[in-house]
Design a protein around this motif. Structure first.
Motif, PDB file in Angstrom:
ATOM      1  N   ALA A  26      -4.704  -6.077   7.403  1.00 35.99           N
ATOM      2  CA  ALA A  26      -5.620  -7.243   7.888  1.00 35.99           C
ATOM      3  C   ALA A  26      -5.920  -8.132   6.966  1.00 35.99           C
ATOM      4  CB  ALA A  26      -6.736  -6.362   8.520  1.00 35.99           C
ATOM      5  N   ARG A  27      -5.920  -7.708   5.612  1.00 34.89           N
ATOM      6  CA  ARG A  27      -5.985  -8.668   4.422  1.00 34.89           C
ATOM      7  C   ARG A  27      -4.956  -9.456   4.318  1.00 34.89           C
ATOM      8  NH1 ARG A  27      -8.264  -5.475  -0.575  1.00 34.89           N
ATOM      9  NH2 ARG A  27      -7.836  -7.659  -1.510  1.00 34.89           N
ATOM     10  N   LEU A  28      -3.719  -9.177   4.344  1.00 36.65           N
ATOM     11  CA  LEU A  28      -2.706 -10.108   3.919  1.00 36.65           C
ATOM     12  C   LEU A  28      -1.631 -10.020   5.297  1.00 36.65           C
ATOM     13  CD1 LEU A  28      -0.667 -11.867   1.798  1.00 36.65           C
ATOM     14  CD2 LEU A  28       0.322  -9.524   1.175  1.00 36.65           C
ATOM     15  N   LYS A  29      -1.653 -11.429   5.846  1.00 36.63           N
ATOM     16  CA  LYS A  29      -0.722 -11.312   6.907  1.00 36.63           C
ATOM     17  C   LYS A  29       0.606 -11.283   6.493  1.00 36.63           C
ATOM     18  CE  LYS A  29       0.291 -14.619  10.657  1.00 36.63           C
ATOM     19  NZ  LYS A  29       0.192 -15.977  11.143  1.00 36.63           N
ATOM     20  N   GLY A  30       1.562 -10.319   7.340  1.00 31.21           N
ATOM     21  CA  GLY A  30       2.998 -10.305   7.213  1.00 31.21           C
ATOM     22  C   GLY A  30       3.163  -8.989   6.212  1.00 31.21           C
ATOM     23  N   PHE A  31       2.230  -8.295   5.683  1.00 33.20           N
ATOM     24  CA  PHE A  31       2.318  -7.158   4.973  1.00 33.20           C
ATOM     25  C   PHE A  31       1.816  -6.026   5.770  1.00 33.20           C
ATOM     26  CE2 PHE A  31       0.102  -4.415   1.572  1.00 33.20           C
ATOM     27  CZ  PHE A  31       1.164  -3.711   1.450  1.00 33.20           C
ATOM     28  N   GLY A  32       2.407  -4.902   5.659  1.00 35.26           N
ATOM     29  CA  GLY A  32       2.394  -3.499   6.252  1.00 35.26           C
ATOM     30  C   GLY A  32       2.953  -2.388   5.538  1.00 35.26           C
ATOM     31  N   VAL A  33       2.599  -1.154   6.345  1.00 34.02           N
ATOM     32  CA  VAL A  33       3.478   0.012   5.898  1.00 34.02           C
ATOM     33  C   VAL A  33       3.987   0.667   7.335  1.00 34.02           C
ATOM     34  CG1 VAL A  33       1.337   1.470   6.414  1.00 34.02           C
ATOM     35  CG2 VAL A  33       3.214   2.218   4.588  1.00 34.02           C
ATOM     36  N   ARG A  34       5.178   1.156   6.969  1.00 33.63           N
ATOM     37  CA  ARG A  34       6.036   1.897   8.094  1.00 33.63           C
ATOM     38  C   ARG A  34       6.075   3.310   7.597  1.00 33.63           C
ATOM     39  NH1 ARG A  34      11.751  -0.294   7.896  1.00 33.63           N
ATOM     40  NH2 ARG A  34      11.874   1.482   6.131  1.00 33.63           N
ATOM     41  N   VAL A  35       5.842   4.100   8.663  1.00 36.55           N
ATOM     42  CA  VAL A  35       5.601   5.630   8.561  1.00 36.55           C
ATOM     43  C   VAL A  35       6.965   5.996   9.525  1.00 36.55           C
ATOM     44  CG1 VAL A  35       4.395   7.506   8.932  1.00 36.55           C
ATOM     45  CG2 VAL A  35       3.116   5.651   8.514  1.00 36.55           C
ATOM     46  N   MET A  36       7.735   6.852   8.587  1.00 35.75           N
ATOM     47  CA  MET A  36       9.153   7.296   9.376  1.00 35.75           C
ATOM     48  C   MET A  36       8.691   8.708   9.652  1.00 35.75           C
ATOM     49  SD  MET A  36      11.005   5.005   8.953  1.00 35.75           S
ATOM     50  CE  MET A  36      12.563   6.055   9.367  1.00 35.75           C
ATOM     51  N   PRO A  37       9.679   9.593  10.775  1.00 29.50           N
ATOM     52  CA  PRO A  37       9.239  10.722  11.180  1.00 29.50           C
ATOM     53  C   PRO A  37       9.360  11.650  10.059  1.00 29.50           C
ATOM     54  CG  PRO A  37      10.805   9.478  12.839  1.00 29.50           C
ATOM     55  CD  PRO A  37      10.584   8.506  11.523  1.00 29.50           C
ATOM     56  N   THR A  38      10.337  11.508   9.048  1.00 28.03           N
ATOM     57  CA  THR A  38      10.165  12.353   8.080  1.00 28.03           C
ATOM     58  C   THR A  38       8.790  12.303   7.165  1.00 28.03           C
ATOM     59  OG1 THR A  38      11.265  10.645   6.585  1.00 28.03           O
ATOM     60  CG2 THR A  38      12.813  11.834   7.960  1.00 28.03           C
ATOM     61  N   GLY A  39       8.138  11.353   7.440  1.00 29.87           N
ATOM     62  CA  GLY A  39       6.754  11.265   6.597  1.00 29.87           C
ATOM     63  C   GLY A  39       6.861  10.569   5.591  1.00 29.87           C
ATOM     64  N   ARG A  40       8.124   9.727   5.468  1.00 28.06           N
ATOM     65  CA  ARG A  40       8.414   8.785   4.252  1.00 28.06           C
ATOM     66  C   ARG A  40       7.411   7.565   4.757  1.00 28.06           C
ATOM     67  NH1 ARG A  40      13.937   6.609   1.794  1.00 28.06           N
ATOM     68  NH2 ARG A  40      13.081   5.358  -0.032  1.00 28.06           N
ATOM     69  N   LYS A  41       6.829   6.564   3.623  1.00 22.08           N
ATOM     70  CA  LYS A  41       6.048   5.605   4.110  1.00 22.08           C
ATOM     71  C   LYS A  41       6.547   4.492   3.048  1.00 22.08           C
ATOM     72  CE  LYS A  41       2.209   8.463   5.114  1.00 22.08           C
ATOM     73  NZ  LYS A  41       0.750   9.250   4.556  1.00 22.08           N
ATOM     74  N   ARG A  42       6.872   3.349   3.695  1.00 18.48           N
ATOM     75  CA  ARG A  42       7.245   2.145   2.838  1.00 18.48           C
ATOM     76  C   ARG A  42       6.510   0.964   3.272  1.00 18.48           C
ATOM     77  NH1 ARG A  42      13.833   2.383   3.379  1.00 18.48           N
ATOM     78  NH2 ARG A  42      13.676   1.449   1.442  1.00 18.48           N
ATOM     79  N   PHE A  43       6.132   0.145   2.259  1.00 18.22           N
ATOM     80  CA  PHE A  43       5.573  -0.812   2.303  1.00 18.22           C
ATOM     81  C   PHE A  43       6.680  -2.031   2.648  1.00 18.22           C
ATOM     82  CE2 PHE A  43       2.633   0.916  -0.807  1.00 18.22           C
ATOM     83  CZ  PHE A  43       1.720   1.001  -0.160  1.00 18.22           C
ATOM     84  N   PHE A  44       6.316  -2.923   3.710  1.00 19.34           N
ATOM     85  CA  PHE A  44       7.353  -4.054   3.967  1.00 19.34           C
ATOM     86  C   PHE A  44       6.546  -5.334   4.212  1.00 19.34           C
ATOM     87  CE2 PHE A  44       5.454  -2.747   7.922  1.00 19.34           C
ATOM     88  CZ  PHE A  44       5.072  -3.685   8.709  1.00 19.34           C
ATOM     89  N   ILE A  45       7.330  -6.627   4.355  1.00 20.62           N
ATOM     90  CA  ILE A  45       6.724  -7.804   4.852  1.00 20.62           C
ATOM     91  C   ILE A  45       7.775  -7.901   5.716  1.00 20.62           C
ATOM     92  CG2 ILE A  45       5.840  -8.313   2.410  1.00 20.62           C
ATOM     93  CD1 ILE A  45       8.426 -10.188   2.278  1.00 20.62           C
ATOM     94  N   GLN A  46       7.167  -8.836   6.845  1.00 17.26           N
ATOM     95  CA  GLN A  46       7.834  -9.542   7.996  1.00 17.26           C
ATOM     96  C   GLN A  46       7.190 -10.862   8.271  1.00 17.26           C
ATOM     97  OE1 GLN A  46       7.498  -7.184  11.491  1.00 17.26           O
ATOM     98  NE2 GLN A  46       9.114  -8.175  12.416  1.00 17.26           N
ATOM     99  N   CYS A  47       8.252 -11.781   8.427  1.00 15.55           N
ATOM    100  CA  CYS A  47       7.679 -13.265   8.804  1.00 15.55           C
ATOM    101  C   CYS A  47       8.807 -14.162   9.284  1.00 15.55           C
ATOM    102  CB  CYS A  47       7.095 -13.915   7.329  1.00 15.55           C
ATOM    103  SG  CYS A  47       8.348 -14.234   6.122  1.00 15.55           S
ATOM    104  N   GLN A  48       8.329 -15.157   9.816  1.00 11.86           N
ATOM    105  CA  GLN A  48       9.341 -16.108  10.166  1.00 11.86           C
ATOM    106  C   GLN A  48       9.874 -17.028   9.172  1.00 11.86           C
ATOM    107  OE1 GLN A  48      11.034 -16.162  13.373  1.00 11.86           O
ATOM    108  NE2 GLN A  48       9.949 -14.395  13.990  1.00 11.86           N
ATOM    109  N   HIS A  49      11.301 -17.451   9.000  1.00 14.68           N
ATOM    110  CA  HIS A  49      11.552 -18.455   7.986  1.00 14.68           C
ATOM    111  C   HIS A  49      12.951 -19.153   8.697  1.00 14.68           C
ATOM    112  CE1 HIS A  49      12.672 -20.154   4.167  1.00 14.68           C
ATOM    113  NE2 HIS A  49      13.696 -19.657   4.219  1.00 14.68           N
ATOM    114  N   ARG A  50      12.583 -20.419   8.976  1.00 16.12           N
ATOM    115  CA  ARG A  50      13.610 -21.215   9.521  1.00 16.12           C
ATOM    116  C   ARG A  50      14.079 -20.801  10.724  1.00 16.12           C
ATOM    117  NH1 ARG A  50      17.064 -22.331   3.770  1.00 16.12           N
ATOM    118  NH2 ARG A  50      15.518 -23.501   2.665  1.00 16.12           N
ATOM    119  N   GLY A  51      13.228 -20.321  11.668  1.00 20.94           N
ATOM    120  CA  GLY A  51      13.389 -19.838  12.739  1.00 20.94           C
ATOM    121  C   GLY A  51      14.065 -18.378  13.012  1.00 20.94           C
TER     122      GLY A  51
END
Length: 374
Positions: free
Chosen positions: A26-51
Motif C-alpha cells: 500500500a505504500r509503494l504503488k507497483g510493488f508487492g510480494v508473490r507467494v509460491m505454493p512451495t512457500g518461496r516469497k519474492r518481491f516484484f514490481i509491476q507497471c505499464q510502460h509504453r502500453g
C-alpha cells in the motif's frame, strides 16, 4: 490482488496456497510480494510502460529485508518511468508475452481454423489463470491445479493443454525455461466417452430420401452432403474444393488437415461432381462472391435436413464416421480405412475398431441362434 502495508511480520505470516498469490504494497504503488505454493516469497514490481505490462523480480524475500526491497523497487520503477528500463532477466518474462510470440510464429504453421480455435483456448482457459505469471515459475503442481479446475469442461481442458504445452516448449527454446522442464508432460487427459456416432442402413435411407426432396431447390448443399457421405472427407476439404482438384477420377486435395492427399472416388461420387455446373474455380461457390460456400450456409441446411430425416443427434462429421464403419463392415483393413480418411497416424484409425467388436457380437448372436435352434 489485495493491498496492505508490507512489513517483515506480515510477510513472515503469509502461508503458501495451492496456487501462487500476490500481495501489493500500500505504500509503494507497483510493488508487492508473490507467494509460491512451495512457500518461496519474492518481491516484484509491476507497471505499464509504453502500453506494455512490465513485470520484474526485485529479489528473494528470504534474503532481502522489506526496507531494502522497497528502496530497490522504487529505483527500478523510477528508471522505467525515465525510459531507462532496468536490466531484464529471462525468469521475469510473463506468460502472455511468450504466448504472443508463440502464436505469431505458429500463425505460419497452424491452419487458419486451428489458429482461431487455439486463440479461443488461450483467451478463455489459459490467460485467466496464467496471465502475469513469469513463465519460468509455472511448475507441474500449478499446471495440475489449473487442469483440475477445468474438470467440469473436460473437452476445453484436454484441448487447451496441448496449447499450453506448445507455449512451454517454445519457452525452453527461447532460453526462458530449462530444457526438459515442460510442466505439461505426463499429465493425463480426462477420459471422455467417445462420440463415434454413425448411421445405420435405415438412417442412410432416410437421409437419402430427404436429400432427394431438396435437390431441386438446394442442389449445391445436397451435393456437398452426398460427397461427405461418399468420400469420408472433412467438411472444409469438400467446401474448399476447386475444379482443378478434380481430375483422373480423383480429388487431389491441396491442403487437408493432415496435408495434401489424394482421395479416390467411387462411381457415385464422380457422378455427383460430374452433375454440377462449373461456374468459376470453386466446386461449391458462394452465392455473391468469389469464395467457397461458407460453413454457415451448409450447417443451417444440415440442421433442416437432419430434423426432417429424424436424425437430430447426428452431426455432419458423423458422416465421416459412417464411412469408416461401412468400410470396416465390408472387411477393409485399418490401413486401408486410414488412407481412405486421410489419417496421418494409425492410432487415429484404431478408434474405429470398436465397430468390429459390435460386429463380432452380432455374429456370435447369429451363431447362437442357429446352433441353439439345432
Amino acid at each position: 490482488m489485495p493491498s496492505v502495508t508490507l512489513t517483515a511480520a506480515r510477510i513472515e505470516a503469509l502461508k503458501p496456497r495451492r496456487s501462487p498469490y500476490y500481495i501489493r504494497d500500500a505504500r509503494l504503488k507497483g510493488f508487492g510480494v508473490r507467494v509460491m505454493p512451495t512457500g518461496r516469497k519474492r518481491f516484484f514490481i509491476q507497471c505499464q510502460h509504453r502500453g506494455e505490462r512490465v513485470w520484474k523480480i526485485v529479489g528473494d524475500a528470504g534474503v532481502m529485508s522489506i526496507a531494502e526491497a522497497r528502496a530497490s523497487a522504487a529505483e527500478m520503477l523510477a528508471a522505467i518511468r525515465r525510459g531507462k528500463e532496468a536490466p531484464h532477466r529471462p525468469e521475469e518474462t510473463v506468460f502472455e508475452a511468450v504466448a504472443g510470440t508463440v502464436f505469431e510464429r505458429h500463425a505460419r504453421l497452424w491452419k487458419a481454423g486451428t489458429l482461431k480455435v487455439n486463440r479461443c483456448y488461450l483467451r478463455n482457459q489459459l490467460l485467466p489463470h496464467f496471465a502475469g505469471r513469469p513463465i519460468a515459475d509455472i511448475d507441474r503442481q500449478e499446471v495440475r491445479h489449473w487442469f483440475a479446475r477445468l474438470r467440469a469442461t473436460p473437452v476445453a481442458a484436454d484441448r487447451s493443454m496441448p496449447v499450453l504445452s506448445v507455449i512451454m516448449k517454445e519457452a525452453e527454446a527461447m532460453g526462458l525455461r530449462p530444457d526438459g522442464s515442460n510442466p505439461c508432460r505426463g499429465i493425463r487427459r480426462y477420459r471422455r466417452k467417445g462420440r463415434e456416432r454413425f448411421l445405420s442402413d435405415e438412417e442412410i435411407r432416410r437421409l437419402s430420401g430427404t436429400l432427394r426432396a431438396h435437390e431441386t431447390r438446394w442442389p449445391q448443399q445436397v451435393a456437398t452432403i452426398r460427397l461427405l457421405l461418399l468420400t469420408g472427407c472433412r467438411k472444409r476439404e469438400i467446401l474448399t474444393l476447386q475444379w482443378p482438384d478434380y481430375r483422373e477420377g480423383r480429388l487431389f486435395l491441396r491442403d487437408g488437415k493432415t496435408g495434401p492427399r489424394t482421395v479416390w472416388l467411387s462411381e457415385p461420387a464422380r457422378a455427383v461432381l460430374d452433375g454440377l455446373e462449373r461456374k468459376g474455380r470453386w466446386v461449391f461457390p458462394a452465392f455473391r462472391s468469389d469464395r467457397p460456400m461458407s460453413d454457415n450456409w451448409l450447417d443451417r441446411f444440415w440442421l433442416r435436413v437432419r430434423s426432417e430425416a429424424n436424425l437430430e443427434d447426428v452431426h455432419l462429421h458423423d458422416l465421416r464416421h459412417t464411412v469408416a464403419s461401412l468400410a470396416l463392415r465390408q472387411g477393409e483393413t485399418v490401413l486401408a480405412i486410414g488412407r481412405l480418411l486421410g489419417h496421418r497416424k494409425a492410432e487415429t484409425t484404431l478408434k474405429y475398431v470398436h465397430f468390429a467388436d459390435a460386429m463380432v457380437q452380432d455374429a456370435a448372436e447369429t451363431v447362437g441362434v442357429v446352433l441353439g435352434g439345432g
